[in-house]
Design a protein around this motif. Structure first.
Motif, PDB file in Angstrom:
ATOM      1  N   ALA A   1      -3.770  38.731  15.740  1.00  9.73           N
ATOM      2  CA  ALA A   1      -4.779  39.672  16.224  1.00  9.73           C
ATOM      3  C   ALA A   1      -4.339  40.250  17.565  1.00  9.73           C
ATOM      4  O   ALA A   1      -3.745  39.552  18.386  1.00  9.73           O
ATOM      5  CB  ALA A   1      -6.127  38.977  16.365  1.00  9.73           C
ATOM      6  N   LEU A   2      -4.601  41.525  17.768  1.00  8.17           N
ATOM      7  CA  LEU A   2      -4.229  42.192  19.014  1.00  8.17           C
ATOM      8  C   LEU A   2      -4.889  41.482  20.201  1.00  8.17           C
ATOM      9  O   LEU A   2      -6.089  41.230  20.206  1.00  8.17           O
ATOM     10  CB  LEU A   2      -4.667  43.655  18.974  1.00  8.17           C
ATOM     11  N   GLY A   3      -4.076  41.149  21.186  1.00  2.68           N
ATOM     12  CA  GLY A   3      -4.593  40.504  22.375  1.00  2.68           C
ATOM     13  C   GLY A   3      -4.718  39.001  22.277  1.00  2.68           C
ATOM     14  O   GLY A   3      -5.105  38.337  23.242  1.00  2.68           O
ATOM     15  N   LYS A   4      -4.390  38.428  21.123  1.00  2.44           N
ATOM     16  CA  LYS A   4      -4.469  36.991  20.914  1.00  2.44           C
ATOM     17  C   LYS A   4      -3.063  36.382  20.908  1.00  2.44           C
ATOM     18  O   LYS A   4      -2.081  37.062  20.609  1.00  2.44           O
ATOM     19  CB  LYS A   4      -5.174  36.660  19.599  1.00  2.44           C
ATOM     20  N   THR A   5      -2.977  35.114  21.221  1.00  2.00           N
ATOM     21  CA  THR A   5      -1.681  34.435  21.224  1.00  2.00           C
ATOM     22  C   THR A   5      -1.410  33.699  19.915  1.00  2.00           C
ATOM     23  O   THR A   5      -0.253  33.450  19.577  1.00  2.00           O
ATOM     24  CB  THR A   5      -1.600  33.415  22.378  1.00  2.00           C
ATOM     25  N   GLN A   6      -2.473  33.359  19.172  1.00  2.12           N
ATOM     26  CA  GLN A   6      -2.286  32.609  17.931  1.00  2.12           C
ATOM     27  C   GLN A   6      -1.616  33.466  16.866  1.00  2.12           C
ATOM     28  O   GLN A   6      -2.008  34.610  16.638  1.00  2.12           O
ATOM     29  CB  GLN A   6      -3.626  32.107  17.402  1.00  2.12           C
ATOM     30  N   LYS A   7      -0.626  32.892  16.199  1.00  4.42           N
ATOM     31  CA  LYS A   7       0.068  33.546  15.095  1.00  4.42           C
ATOM     32  C   LYS A   7      -0.150  32.730  13.830  1.00  4.42           C
ATOM     33  O   LYS A   7      -0.103  31.504  13.864  1.00  4.42           O
ATOM     34  CB  LYS A   7       1.562  33.680  15.387  1.00  4.42           C
ATOM     35  N   VAL A   8      -0.359  33.412  12.722  1.00  6.27           N
ATOM     36  CA  VAL A   8      -0.567  32.742  11.445  1.00  6.27           C
ATOM     37  C   VAL A   8       0.606  33.091  10.534  1.00  6.27           C
ATOM     38  O   VAL A   8       0.862  34.276  10.271  1.00  6.27           O
ATOM     39  CB  VAL A   8      -1.895  33.171  10.779  1.00  6.27           C
ATOM     40  N   TYR A   9       1.318  32.070  10.058  1.00  7.43           N
ATOM     41  CA  TYR A   9       2.511  32.288   9.246  1.00  7.43           C
ATOM     42  C   TYR A   9       2.298  31.861   7.797  1.00  7.43           C
ATOM     43  O   TYR A   9       1.488  30.977   7.502  1.00  7.43           O
ATOM     44  CB  TYR A   9       3.692  31.498   9.814  1.00  7.43           C
ATOM     45  N   GLY A  10       3.037  32.479   6.914  1.00  9.38           N
ATOM     46  CA  GLY A  10       3.082  32.099   5.512  1.00  9.38           C
ATOM     47  C   GLY A  10       4.500  32.287   5.013  1.00  9.38           C
ATOM     48  O   GLY A  10       5.248  33.119   5.523  1.00  9.38           O
ATOM     49  N   ALA A  11       4.893  31.520   4.006  1.00  8.44           N
ATOM     50  CA  ALA A  11       6.249  31.626   3.466  1.00  8.44           C
ATOM     51  C   ALA A  11       6.231  31.303   1.985  1.00  8.44           C
ATOM     52  O   ALA A  11       5.406  30.518   1.515  1.00  8.44           O
ATOM     53  CB  ALA A  11       7.193  30.682   4.200  1.00  8.44           C
ATOM     54  N   THR A  12       7.142  31.917   1.246  1.00 11.16           N
ATOM     55  CA  THR A  12       7.210  31.676  -0.184  1.00 11.16           C
ATOM     56  C   THR A  12       8.592  32.038  -0.722  1.00 11.16           C
ATOM     57  O   THR A  12       9.276  32.917  -0.176  1.00 11.16           O
ATOM     58  CB  THR A  12       6.138  32.494  -0.937  1.00 11.16           C
ATOM     59  N   PHE A  13       8.974  31.357  -1.797  1.00  6.31           N
ATOM     60  CA  PHE A  13      10.165  31.736  -2.552  1.00  6.31           C
ATOM     61  C   PHE A  13       9.793  32.738  -3.642  1.00  6.31           C
ATOM     62  O   PHE A  13      10.651  33.180  -4.404  1.00  6.31           O
ATOM     63  CB  PHE A  13      10.800  30.505  -3.212  1.00  6.31           C
ATOM     64  N   GLY A  14       8.512  33.070  -3.749  1.00  7.48           N
ATOM     65  CA  GLY A  14       8.000  33.877  -4.848  1.00  7.48           C
ATOM     66  C   GLY A  14       8.395  35.340  -4.796  1.00  7.48           C
ATOM     67  O   GLY A  14       9.068  35.814  -3.867  1.00  7.48           O
ATOM     68  N   GLU A  15       7.932  36.073  -5.818  1.00  8.50           N
ATOM     69  CA  GLU A  15       8.207  37.497  -5.928  1.00  8.50           C
ATOM     70  C   GLU A  15       7.331  38.285  -4.947  1.00  8.50           C
ATOM     71  O   GLU A  15       6.483  37.719  -4.244  1.00  8.50           O
ATOM     72  CB  GLU A  15       7.963  37.967  -7.368  1.00  8.50           C
ATOM     73  N   VAL A  16       7.511  39.607  -4.952  1.00  8.48           N
ATOM     74  CA  VAL A  16       6.877  40.431  -3.925  1.00  8.48           C
ATOM     75  C   VAL A  16       5.350  40.371  -3.973  1.00  8.48           C
ATOM     76  O   VAL A  16       4.700  40.430  -2.923  1.00  8.48           O
ATOM     77  CB  VAL A  16       7.364  41.888  -4.021  1.00  8.48           C
ATOM     78  N   ASP A  17       4.761  40.244  -5.168  1.00  6.75           N
ATOM     79  CA  ASP A  17       3.303  40.181  -5.223  1.00  6.75           C
ATOM     80  C   ASP A  17       2.782  38.906  -4.572  1.00  6.75           C
ATOM     81  O   ASP A  17       1.717  38.900  -3.940  1.00  6.75           O
ATOM     82  CB  ASP A  17       2.795  40.308  -6.663  1.00  6.75           C
ATOM     83  N   GLU A  18       3.547  37.813  -4.707  1.00 13.23           N
ATOM     84  CA  GLU A  18       3.161  36.565  -4.043  1.00 13.23           C
ATOM     85  C   GLU A  18       3.313  36.697  -2.524  1.00 13.23           C
ATOM     86  O   GLU A  18       2.498  36.186  -1.766  1.00 13.23           O
ATOM     87  CB  GLU A  18       4.011  35.411  -4.559  1.00 13.23           C
ATOM     88  N   VAL A  19       4.361  37.394  -2.098  1.00  9.13           N
ATOM     89  CA  VAL A  19       4.539  37.641  -0.666  1.00  9.13           C
ATOM     90  C   VAL A  19       3.341  38.415  -0.124  1.00  9.13           C
ATOM     91  O   VAL A  19       2.809  38.101   0.941  1.00  9.13           O
ATOM     92  CB  VAL A  19       5.837  38.427  -0.394  1.00  9.13           C
ATOM     93  N   GLY A  20       2.910  39.418  -0.892  1.00  9.85           N
ATOM     94  CA  GLY A  20       1.751  40.211  -0.475  1.00  9.85           C
ATOM     95  C   GLY A  20       0.503  39.356  -0.339  1.00  9.85           C
ATOM     96  O   GLY A  20      -0.264  39.499   0.622  1.00  9.85           O
ATOM     97  N   ARG A  21       0.289  38.467  -1.302  1.00  8.92           N
ATOM     98  CA  ARG A  21      -0.892  37.585  -1.229  1.00  8.92           C
ATOM     99  C   ARG A  21      -0.823  36.688   0.005  1.00  8.92           C
ATOM    100  O   ARG A  21      -1.828  36.495   0.696  1.00  8.92           O
ATOM    101  CB  ARG A  21      -0.995  36.742  -2.505  1.00  8.92           C
ATOM    102  N   ARG A  22       0.352  36.151   0.273  1.00  5.77           N
ATOM    103  CA  ARG A  22       0.504  35.298   1.460  1.00  5.77           C
ATOM    104  C   ARG A  22       0.252  36.105   2.740  1.00  5.77           C
ATOM    105  O   ARG A  22      -0.334  35.608   3.703  1.00  5.77           O
ATOM    106  CB  ARG A  22       1.910  34.695   1.503  1.00  5.77           C
ATOM    107  N   TRP A  23       0.708  37.339   2.731  1.00  5.67           N
ATOM    108  CA  TRP A  23       0.504  38.226   3.882  1.00  5.67           C
ATOM    109  C   TRP A  23      -0.995  38.441   4.106  1.00  5.67           C
ATOM    110  O   TRP A  23      -1.477  38.396   5.233  1.00  5.67           O
ATOM    111  CB  TRP A  23       1.218  39.544   3.625  1.00  5.67           C
ATOM    112  N   GLY A  24      -1.713  38.674   3.012  1.00  8.35           N
ATOM    113  CA  GLY A  24      -3.154  38.841   3.109  1.00  8.35           C
ATOM    114  C   GLY A  24      -3.844  37.600   3.647  1.00  8.35           C
ATOM    115  O   GLY A  24      -4.765  37.686   4.476  1.00  8.35           O
ATOM    116  N   HIS A  25      -3.392  36.419   3.196  1.00  6.20           N
ATOM    117  CA  HIS A  25      -3.956  35.160   3.695  1.00  6.20           C
ATOM    118  C   HIS A  25      -3.724  35.030   5.200  1.00  6.20           C
ATOM    119  O   HIS A  25      -4.617  34.601   5.948  1.00  6.20           O
ATOM    120  CB  HIS A  25      -3.324  33.965   2.980  1.00  6.20           C
ATOM    121  N   CYS A  26      -2.530  35.401   5.635  1.00  2.00           N
ATOM    122  CA  CYS A  26      -2.220  35.338   7.064  1.00  2.00           C
ATOM    123  C   CYS A  26      -3.143  36.265   7.858  1.00  2.00           C
ATOM    124  O   CYS A  26      -3.664  35.885   8.913  1.00  2.00           O
ATOM    125  CB  CYS A  26      -0.762  35.730   7.315  1.00  2.00           C
TER     126      CYS A  26
END
Length: 201
Positions: free
Chosen positions: A28-53
């Motif tokens: 979030a803008l102005g915040k220090t906390q970062k939320v990470y996600g990682a996957t070996f999956g295909e691009v749609d799974e990457v997108g879902r992880r991105w949304g979760h983050c």
């Protein structure tokens, strides 16, 4: 790249394999906390992880998402798929700069670094078309192999991404233009013998 071995009991030396792991992050803008996600999956799974983050970082109904990546088409498409009208995509400034650095010796043989810095400054102040026009003056012959045509590669890269190179807007809003958050999250998951280029600009 991450080194993996097959699951199960060990019978002698297990073969190792290097697999690409795709990392996503949100902050979030102005915040220090970062939320990470990682996957070996295909691009749609990457997108879902991105949304979760993004949701973990506070994505709400009125949020505006500033998405940043290397300009790969699948990342741009996932930005639209996951964030819809709330999201805007920006090509990583340092990735674009690498294209300019490769083209620089062909565009100004005696002062390639000066030429590259000039184009970077133009990008930051919104003179994208001037950069594209400058590259167009030095295009290699049409039959030149891609690996021997750095100017043509840079020209094509920028021309195909004119809608995601608005660095002045990002700078004005205090938003990042480089992928430092992802680079810092990669850490030791990178293959030890890989060589990561130094940032330009």
């Amino acid at each position: 790249m991450v080194c993996t071995v097959a699951a199960g009991p060990r019978k002698g030396k297990k073969p190792r394999d290097w697999k690409e792991i795709r990392l996503t992050a949100a902050q979030a803008l102005g915040k220090t906390q970062k939320v990470y996600g990682a996957t070996f999956g295909e691009v749609d799974e990457v997108g879902r992880r991105w949304g979760h983050c993004a949701r973990g970082a506070g994505w709400g109904l009125n949020s505006q998402i500033h998405a940043l990546g290397d300009g790969a088409e699948w990342i741009r498409l996932q930005t639209k798929e996951i964030f819809g009208t709330q999201g805007t995509f920006l090509c990583d400034y340092y990735h674009v700069s690498e294209y300019l650095a490769d083209a620089a010796p062909s565009c100004r043989t005696k002062a390639p670094e000066q030429w590259r810095r000039t184009q970077q400054k133009r990008l930051k102040r919104g003179a994208l078309q001037k950069v594209i026009d400058t590259l167009a003056e030095h295009l290699e012959p049409a039959d030149t192999k891609e690996e021997l045509a750095p100017v043509t590669n840079a020209h094509r890269y920028l021309n195909n991404r004119t809608d995601c190179l608005d660095y002045p807007r990002a700078l004005r809003l205090g938003l990042p233009i480089g992928s430092g958050m992802i680079e810092s999250g990669i850490g030791m998951s990178c293959r030890p013998d890989s060589k990561r280029p130094e940032p330009l600009g």
